[in-house]
Design a protein around this motif. Structure first.
Motif, PDB file in Angstrom:
ATOM      1  N   ARG A   1       0.875  -1.271   0.029  1.00  0.00           N
ATOM      2  CA  ARG A   1      -0.133   0.137   0.031  1.00  0.00           C
ATOM      3  C   ARG A   1       0.966   1.235   0.124  1.00  0.00           C
ATOM      4  O   ARG A   1       0.611   2.289  -0.706  1.00  0.00           O
ATOM      5  CB  ARG A   1      -0.805   0.020   1.104  1.00  0.00           C
ATOM      6  CG  ARG A   1      -1.819   1.068   1.384  1.00  0.00           C
ATOM      7  CD  ARG A   1      -2.940   1.018   2.469  1.00  0.00           C
ATOM      8  NE  ARG A   1      -2.223   0.863   3.638  1.00  0.00           N
ATOM      9  CZ  ARG A   1      -2.030  -0.122   4.243  1.00  0.00           C
ATOM     10  NH1 ARG A   1      -2.594  -1.311   3.773  1.00  0.00           N
ATOM     11  NH2 ARG A   1      -1.497  -0.360   5.523  1.00  0.00           N
ATOM     12  N   VAL A   2       1.979   1.447   0.752  1.00  0.00           N
ATOM     13  CA  VAL A   2       2.582   2.414   1.203  1.00  0.00           C
ATOM     14  C   VAL A   2       3.558   2.555  -0.311  1.00  0.00           C
ATOM     15  O   VAL A   2       3.841   3.747  -0.798  1.00  0.00           O
ATOM     16  CB  VAL A   2       3.836   2.403   2.071  1.00  0.00           C
ATOM     17  CG1 VAL A   2       4.681   3.539   1.995  1.00  0.00           C
ATOM     18  CG2 VAL A   2       2.937   2.209   3.481  1.00  0.00           C
ATOM     19  N   VAL A   3       3.838   1.435  -1.219  1.00  0.00           N
ATOM     20  CA  VAL A   3       4.637   1.731  -2.405  1.00  0.00           C
ATOM     21  C   VAL A   3       3.642   2.393  -3.500  1.00  0.00           C
ATOM     22  O   VAL A   3       4.196   3.473  -4.154  1.00  0.00           O
ATOM     23  CB  VAL A   3       5.010   0.177  -2.890  1.00  0.00           C
ATOM     24  CG1 VAL A   3       5.408   0.434  -4.444  1.00  0.00           C
ATOM     25  CG2 VAL A   3       6.091  -0.351  -1.968  1.00  0.00           C
ATOM     26  N   GLY A   4       2.481   2.136  -3.508  1.00  0.00           N
ATOM     27  CA  GLY A   4       1.409   3.002  -4.330  1.00  0.00           C
ATOM     28  C   GLY A   4       1.114   4.428  -3.682  1.00  0.00           C
ATOM     29  O   GLY A   4       1.309   5.114  -4.684  1.00  0.00           O
ATOM     30  N   GLN A   5       1.323   4.651  -2.499  1.00  0.00           N
ATOM     31  CA  GLN A   5       1.138   5.950  -2.197  1.00  0.00           C
ATOM     32  C   GLN A   5       2.548   6.856  -2.476  1.00  0.00           C
ATOM     33  O   GLN A   5       2.338   8.111  -2.778  1.00  0.00           O
ATOM     34  CB  GLN A   5       0.973   5.771  -0.681  1.00  0.00           C
ATOM     35  CG  GLN A   5      -0.382   5.457  -0.301  1.00  0.00           C
ATOM     36  CD  GLN A   5      -0.423   5.167   1.266  1.00  0.00           C
ATOM     37  OE1 GLN A   5       0.459   5.237   2.068  1.00  0.00           O
ATOM     38  NE2 GLN A   5      -1.716   5.076   1.696  1.00  0.00           N
ATOM     39  N   GLN A   6       3.609   6.031  -2.592  1.00  0.00           N
ATOM     40  CA  GLN A   6       4.695   7.064  -2.571  1.00  0.00           C
ATOM     41  C   GLN A   6       4.988   7.022  -4.083  1.00  0.00           C
ATOM     42  O   GLN A   6       5.557   8.247  -4.647  1.00  0.00           O
ATOM     43  CB  GLN A   6       6.197   6.022  -2.345  1.00  0.00           C
ATOM     44  CG  GLN A   6       6.457   5.874  -0.627  1.00  0.00           C
ATOM     45  CD  GLN A   6       7.852   5.560  -0.424  1.00  0.00           C
ATOM     46  OE1 GLN A   6       8.029   4.011  -0.580  1.00  0.00           O
ATOM     47  NE2 GLN A   6       8.664   6.280   0.205  1.00  0.00           N
TER      48      GLN A   6
END
Length: 281
Positions: A84-89
C-alpha cells in the motif's frame, strides 16, 4: 489451488494418514500379547495421569499455535502495508521535481517487482530476504542527492516521502520477520518428546479382550489430532513454504499492476530500469 499447493496438501495428508496407520499397526501388534484389561491394574488412575499429560501438551501446543499465528498475521499485515505504501509513494513522487520524481517512479516499480518475484521466490526456497532491498537503497541515494525543493508542494511532498519511506520499511520488517520462524528448536524438541510420551502411554492401554476396531480408534484418534496439529504448527511457523496456505505476494502484485497502468497517465516521463523480475537492466 496451483500444482505446488496441491502437492503440499497431499504431502500433509500422507503424513497424517501414514502416522495414523503406523500408530494403529503398533497398537494392534502390542495388543497380541497384552493382558486383558490393559497393562494397568488401576485403569482410572492411569487415565487420570494420561489426562494430566495430555492437558499439559494441549496447553503448550495451544500457546505455541497462537504465537505462530500472530507471527503469520503480522507478516501478512506487513506485506499488505508495504504494498500500500509503495502505491502511495508513487503518487507522492509525481509532486517532486520532475527529474527526481521520474527516477523515483521507475525505482518504485522495480522495488515492487523485486519484492513480489525475486525476494518471494528466495523466501519460498528457504532463503532469507536481504536487510535492504537494492531498489530501496537506490531511492535513498536519489532523494538524498536531490536539490532542495523550492515550491511549497515539493517541500510537502519531500517531507511526505520521508514519512512514507519509514512506513514502507516498517511494513517490510514485519513481512520478513516471519520468514525465520518464531518457534525455537528446543520448543520443537519438547513438543515432539511430549507427543512421543503420549503415544507410548497409549500403548499401555492395549487390551486383547477389547475389539480391534475399538483399540484402533483409541490410538488412531490421538495420532490424527497430534500429527495434524504439529503439521499446522509447522505451516504457521513457515509462512513462505510455497505450498498450500502459504503467504503470496497478492497485494504487491496488485500494486505492480496499478503502477504499470498509471505509468502512461502521469505527467513525468520515466523509464523502468529493471526487468520483470526486478533485476537491473
Amino acid at each position: 489451488m496451483n500444482p505446488g499447493e496441491t502437492l503440499s496438501f497431499l504431502w500433509a495428508a500422507l503424513i497424517v494418514v501414514g502416522t495414523t496407520v503406523l500408530a494403529i499397526a503398533v497398537m494392534l501388534l502390542v495388543r497380541r500379547n497384552a493382558p486383558e484389561g490393559s497393562y494397568f491394574e488401576d485403569g482410572d488412575r492411569a487415565s487420570g495421569v494420561f489426562g494430566v499429560i495430555a492437558t499439559g501438551f494441549a496447553v503448550l501446543l495451544g500457546f505455541v499455535v497462537f504465537l505462530a499465528f500472530e507471527s503469520l498475521d503480522a507478516s501478512r499485515s506487513g506485506a499488505e502495508a508495504e504494498a500500500r505504501v509503495v502505491g502511495q509513494q508513487f503518487e507522492t513522487a509525481q509532486l517532486l521535481p520532475p527529474a527526481v520524481g521520474a527516477r523515483l517512479s521507475g525505482d518504485l516499480v522495480c522495488y515492487a517487482r523485486s519484492v513480489a518475484r525475486d525476494e518471494w521466490a528466495r523466501l519460498e526456497a528457504g532463503g532469507k530476504a536481504d536487510a535492504i532491498n537494492p531498489w530501496g537503497a537506490a531511492m535513498f541515494r536519489t532523494i538524498r542527492s536531490a536539490a532542495e525543493p523550492r515550491l511549497a508542494s515539493e517541500q510537502a511532498a519531500y517531507s511526505k516521502w520521508l514519512d512514507q519511506t519509514s512506513d514502507r520499511e516498517e511494513g517490510r520488517a514485519d513481512r520478513t520477520h516471519g520468514a525465520e520462524g518464531v518457534i525455537p528448536p528446543y520448543l520443537w524438541i519438547v513438543l515432539f518428546l511430549t507427543a512421543a510420551v503420549l503415544f507410548a502411554y497409549m500403548l499401555f492401554f492395549a487390551d486383547r479382550a477389547e475389539r480391534k476396531k475399538v483399540q484402533a480408534m483409541l490410538i488412531g484418534g490421538v495420532a490424527v489430532v497430534i500429527s495434524s496439529t504439529l503439521l499446522l504448527l509447522w505451516f504457521l511457523d513457515n509462512p513462505y513454504h510455497g505450498g498450500f496456505g502459504a503467504l503470496r505476494p497478492v497485494a504487491m502484485e496488485r500494486t505492480i499492476g496499478l503502477l504499470e497502468e498509471a505509468a502512461p497517465l502521469v505527467g513525468n516521463d520515466f523509464t523502468i530500469p529493471c526487468d520483470e523480475q526486478g533485476a537491473p537492466r
